[in-house]
Design a protein around this motif. Sequence first.
Motif, PDB file in Angstrom:
ATOM      1  N   VAL A   2     -14.615 -38.625  14.828  1.00 13.30           N
ATOM      2  CA  VAL A   2     -14.229 -38.717  16.233  1.00 13.30           C
ATOM      3  C   VAL A   2     -13.942 -37.330  16.804  1.00 13.30           C
ATOM      4  CG1 VAL A   2     -13.269 -41.040  16.072  1.00 13.30           C
ATOM      5  CG2 VAL A   2     -11.795 -39.095  15.656  1.00 13.30           C
ATOM      6  N   LYS A   3     -13.998 -37.245  18.128  1.00 14.01           N
ATOM      7  CA  LYS A   3     -13.597 -36.022  18.811  1.00 14.01           C
ATOM      8  C   LYS A   3     -12.809 -36.421  20.043  1.00 14.01           C
ATOM      9  CE  LYS A   3     -17.672 -35.387  21.684  1.00 14.01           C
ATOM     10  NZ  LYS A   3     -18.721 -34.468  22.110  1.00 14.01           N
ATOM     11  N   ILE A   4     -12.045 -35.497  20.577  1.00 15.52           N
ATOM     12  CA  ILE A   4     -11.260 -35.792  21.776  1.00 15.52           C
ATOM     13  C   ILE A   4     -12.207 -35.852  22.966  1.00 15.52           C
ATOM     14  CG2 ILE A   4      -9.452 -35.000  23.333  1.00 15.52           C
ATOM     15  CD1 ILE A   4      -8.144 -33.640  20.897  1.00 15.52           C
ATOM     16  N   LEU A  47      -9.872 -34.530  31.562  1.00 15.74           N
ATOM     17  CA  LEU A  47      -8.448 -34.723  31.769  1.00 15.74           C
ATOM     18  C   LEU A  47      -8.313 -35.844  32.780  1.00 15.74           C
ATOM     19  CD1 LEU A  47      -5.549 -33.664  31.221  1.00 15.74           C
ATOM     20  CD2 LEU A  47      -5.843 -32.231  33.247  1.00 15.74           C
ATOM     21  N   ALA A  48      -7.642 -36.914  32.396  1.00 17.67           N
ATOM     22  CA  ALA A  48      -7.427 -38.046  33.292  1.00 17.67           C
ATOM     23  C   ALA A  48      -5.952 -38.083  33.663  1.00 17.67           C
ATOM     24  CB  ALA A  48      -7.848 -39.341  32.619  1.00 17.67           C
ATOM     25  N   VAL A  49      -5.655 -38.231  34.947  1.00 19.60           N
ATOM     26  CA  VAL A  49      -4.273 -38.227  35.422  1.00 19.60           C
ATOM     27  C   VAL A  49      -4.009 -39.579  36.086  1.00 19.60           C
ATOM     28  CG1 VAL A  49      -2.556 -36.996  36.788  1.00 19.60           C
ATOM     29  CG2 VAL A  49      -4.503 -35.753  35.851  1.00 19.60           C
ATOM     30  N   TYR A  50      -3.791 -40.589  35.265  1.00 15.95           N
ATOM     31  CA  TYR A  50      -3.574 -41.920  35.823  1.00 15.95           C
ATOM     32  C   TYR A  50      -2.841 -42.846  34.878  1.00 15.95           C
ATOM     33  CZ  TYR A  50      -7.470 -43.167  32.808  1.00 15.95           C
ATOM     34  OH  TYR A  50      -8.285 -43.333  31.730  1.00 15.95           O
ATOM     35  N   GLY A  51      -2.736 -42.495  33.643  1.00 12.16           N
ATOM     36  CA  GLY A  51      -2.271 -43.433  32.637  1.00 12.16           C
ATOM     37  C   GLY A  51      -0.815 -43.807  32.748  1.00 12.16           C
ATOM     38  N   ASP A  52      -0.495 -44.924  32.097  1.00  6.88           N
ATOM     39  CA  ASP A  52       0.894 -45.349  32.006  1.00  6.88           C
ATOM     40  C   ASP A  52       1.640 -44.524  30.971  1.00  6.88           C
ATOM     41  OD1 ASP A  52       0.511 -47.317  33.890  1.00  6.88           O
ATOM     42  OD2 ASP A  52      -0.058 -48.813  32.400  1.00  6.88           O
ATOM     43  N   ALA A  53       0.906 -43.942  30.038  1.00  2.00           N
ATOM     44  CA  ALA A  53       1.510 -43.115  28.999  1.00  2.00           C
ATOM     45  C   ALA A  53       0.527 -42.014  28.638  1.00  2.00           C
ATOM     46  CB  ALA A  53       1.814 -43.960  27.762  1.00  2.00           C
ATOM     47  N   THR A  54       1.042 -40.852  28.323  1.00  5.02           N
ATOM     48  CA  THR A  54       0.188 -39.760  27.882  1.00  5.02           C
ATOM     49  C   THR A  54      -0.426 -40.136  26.539  1.00  5.02           C
ATOM     50  OG1 THR A  54       1.496 -38.138  29.074  1.00  5.02           O
ATOM     51  CG2 THR A  54       0.155 -37.320  27.258  1.00  5.02           C
ATOM     52  N   HIS A  55      -1.738 -40.000  26.433  1.00  3.04           N
ATOM     53  CA  HIS A  55      -2.421 -40.357  25.192  1.00  3.04           C
ATOM     54  C   HIS A  55      -3.778 -39.651  25.121  1.00  3.04           C
ATOM     55  CE1 HIS A  55      -4.176 -43.258  28.023  1.00  3.04           C
ATOM     56  NE2 HIS A  55      -5.221 -43.301  27.218  1.00  3.04           N
ATOM     57  N   LEU A  56      -4.386 -39.694  23.943  1.00  3.11           N
ATOM     58  CA  LEU A  56      -5.731 -39.161  23.738  1.00  3.11           C
ATOM     59  C   LEU A  56      -6.734 -40.295  23.736  1.00  3.11           C
ATOM     60  CD1 LEU A  56      -5.155 -36.699  20.751  1.00  3.11           C
ATOM     61  CD2 LEU A  56      -5.297 -36.134  23.180  1.00  3.11           C
ATOM     62  N   ASP A  57      -7.923 -40.035  24.243  1.00  2.00           N
ATOM     63  CA  ASP A  57      -9.072 -40.914  24.066  1.00  2.00           C
ATOM     64  C   ASP A  57      -9.996 -40.215  23.083  1.00  2.00           C
ATOM     65  OD1 ASP A  57      -8.205 -42.816  25.863  1.00  2.00           O
ATOM     66  OD2 ASP A  57      -9.585 -42.233  27.464  1.00  2.00           O
ATOM     67  N   LEU A  58     -10.332 -40.883  21.985  1.00  2.00           N
ATOM     68  CA  LEU A  58     -11.227 -40.337  20.978  1.00  2.00           C
ATOM     69  C   LEU A  58     -12.582 -41.006  21.113  1.00  2.00           C
ATOM     70  CD1 LEU A  58      -8.795 -40.417  17.923  1.00  2.00           C
ATOM     71  CD2 LEU A  58      -9.139 -38.578  19.582  1.00  2.00           C
ATOM     72  N   SER A  59     -13.654 -40.231  21.075  1.00  2.00           N
ATOM     73  CA  SER A  59     -14.985 -40.800  21.265  1.00  2.00           C
ATOM     74  C   SER A  59     -15.732 -40.917  19.948  1.00  2.00           C
ATOM     75  CB  SER A  59     -15.793 -39.962  22.249  1.00  2.00           C
ATOM     76  OG  SER A  59     -16.057 -38.686  21.718  1.00  2.00           O
ATOM     77  N   THR A  60     -16.626 -41.903  19.913  1.00  2.00           N
ATOM     78  CA  THR A  60     -17.555 -42.091  18.808  1.00  2.00           C
ATOM     79  C   THR A  60     -18.947 -42.227  19.414  1.00  2.00           C
ATOM     80  OG1 THR A  60     -17.390 -44.502  18.818  1.00  2.00           O
ATOM     81  CG2 THR A  60     -15.790 -43.313  17.457  1.00  2.00           C
ATOM     82  N   SER A  61     -19.954 -42.340  18.564  1.00  2.00           N
ATOM     83  CA  SER A  61     -21.325 -42.408  19.083  1.00  2.00           C
ATOM     84  C   SER A  61     -21.805 -43.835  19.336  1.00  2.00           C
ATOM     85  CB  SER A  61     -22.278 -41.700  18.125  1.00  2.00           C
ATOM     86  OG  SER A  61     -22.273 -42.350  16.874  1.00  2.00           O
ATOM     87  N   GLY A  62     -20.965 -44.829  19.140  1.00  2.00           N
ATOM     88  CA  GLY A  62     -21.369 -46.201  19.401  1.00  2.00           C
ATOM     89  C   GLY A  62     -20.484 -47.192  18.666  1.00  2.00           C
TER      90      GLY A  62
END
Length: 109
Positions: A2-4, A47-62
């Motif tokens: 995964v990557k950020i 950078l997303a500025v909307y969440g209910d809590a600060t967090h990371l989204d990790l991506s995969t290829s599918g």
Amino acid sequence: MVKIAAVCLHGEDWRRGARFWAEALGYAPHPEAEDVLVPPDGDGPFLAVYGDATHLDLSTSGPEEQQAEIARLESIGAERVPDWPYPKGADFVVMRDPVGNLFCVLDHD
């Protein structure tokens, strides 16, 4: 592996937060979503500025890699958040690290 994909910041006043972070980092609003900022060179996490809590989204290829990464992350101490209210067609799984921080694993880059 995964990557950020995105750092999601808590933001009750997301417009104000987005303006600040765009100026601070030199990011620009995404053409389809004002609350998502894009790095100037296109390389690096959103950078997303909307969440209910600060967090990371990790991506995969599918979806297959997503499931493999979820299993790997669980094997090192993460857990799925059991009763998360997912929207219909969600492409992410909400998890918690061993000390309680939330993060999401996406099925796409």
